[in-house]
Scaffold this motif. Structure first.
Motif: not given
Ligand SMILES: NC(=O)c1ccc[n+]([C@@H]2O[C@H](COP(=O)([O-])OP(=O)(O)OC[C@H]3O[C@@H](n4cnc5c(N)ncnc54)[C@H](O)[C@@H]3O)[C@@H](O)[C@H]2O)c1
Length: 313
Positions: A16, A36, A94, A143
């Protein structure tokens, strides 16, 4: 086509914060919310650090950093973040139920024209948008990490997604300097994760069988497959190699490469013992807080050098 100017990003973690950054650098006004408080407090600094690393590598001017940061505002509530947004991108955990509930809540707070985009890695948009009254406005924008650097974004419409929402999203992504690809069909994992998981299954199996050490496997892939694929596509690679040769190699090897559905032991054992990778200090390799920072900077410097080449065509 009128372009989107106001974007909300929900969830400001690994993905994000970089998505928010990419839009702010692309001249859009971005509001962000994370549940958070710690993340809300640190995200602007994280983005600033990314922008300084990029400027040092020749991407963007130091002078453009403050204006980009000024276009990004962290909000204390989800409702404040989505107010007036023409596009809402969710990058929260996720978890299908969490994402569904979030979409349903947001739909009630935004205009009928607002596009709801999910950064899910695995859920079909048809499932995520099942409870929405305007599924035509929902799609996936997938992304890649780090999202402020990796050029591709997969855009995946569902059966009910409207053409206008897809075209507006593709147009926006191009305008902020991304290289979006639109899938013709909704398949689990979209394009890239399917390909990546097929390769990872074999790589982890080679590790399990002790065929080579992790460093050697990484070096072998980086200096052959990675080297070539940074410059040309895999289908071009086989055109250069010869399809007759490729067919023979395929037939000779396809019965030997791993094809089952079991989690490879290296992955299963690491996860069971809490070795999650960089974030826990140990994964396949070991990390200290000092080496993590150094490795992230080094990784981004290399990615930015590749990005330079990518933009040159
Ligand atoms: N990490 C990767 O390489 C990657 C790549 C592509 C897609 N994704 C997808 O992107 C999404 C996020 O993954 P990430 O790696 O950034 O996870 P992450 O754990 O680093 O970040 C998720 C964030 O969302 C926040 N959060 C959780 N529930 C929430 C809510 N209801 N409202 C507001 N904030 C909330 C958490 O506090 C956390 O900071 C997932 O769906 C994941 O599958 C991840």
């Amino acid at each position: 086509m009128s372009t989107i100017r106001n974007i909300a990003v929900l969830g400001l973690g690994t993905m994000g914060h970089g998505i928010a950054q990419a839009f702010a650098v692309g001249g859009r006004h971005v509001t962000g919310y994370d549940q958070s408080a710690e993340v809300r407090g640190s995200v602007a600094g994280r983005i600033e650090q990314n922008l300084r690393t990029a400027a040092r590598a020749g991407f963007g001017e130091e002078a453009a950093i403050e204006p980009a940061l000024a276009r990004f505002r962290v909000c204390e509530t989800e409702a404040e973040a989505v107010q007036g947004a023409e596009l809402v991108v969710e990058a929260v955990a996720e978890d299908l139920e969490v994402k569904r509930r979030l979409f349903s809540r947001i739909e009630l707070q935004v205009s009928a024209e607002t596009i709801l985009a999910s950064n899910t890695s695995s859920f079909p948009i048809s499932d995520l948008a099942a409870d929405l009254s305007r599924p035509r406005q929902a799609l996936i924008t997938h992304w890649f990490n780090p999202p402020h650097i990796v050029p591709l974004v997969e855009v995946v419409p569902g059966e009910k997604t409207g053409t206008k929402a897809v075209e507006t999203t593709m147009d926006l992504l191009r305008r902020v300097g991304k290289s979006p690809v639109q899938l013709k069909k909704e398949v689990p994992g979209f394009l890239v994760n399917r390909i990546q998981i097929a390769m990872l299954r074999e790589i982890l199996d080679l590790l399990d069988r002790g065929v080579a050490d992790p460093e050697e496997i990484d070096r072998a892939v980086k200096s052959t497959i990675g080297f070539r694929l940074a410059a040309i596509g895999p289908l071009e690679v086989i055109d250069f190699a010869g399809l007759d040769v490729t067919a023979s190699v395929f037939e000779n090897l396809v019965t030997d490469v791993r094809s089952d559905r079991q989690l490879p032991a290296a992955l299963e054992q690491a996860v069971r013992s809490g070795r999650f990778g960089v974030k826990s200090g140990e994964g396949i390799y070991r990390y200290t807080p000092e080496t993590v920072q150094k490795k992230v900077s080094e990784r981004d410097r290399r990615f930015l050098a590749l990005l330079q080449m990518f933009h040159q065509g």
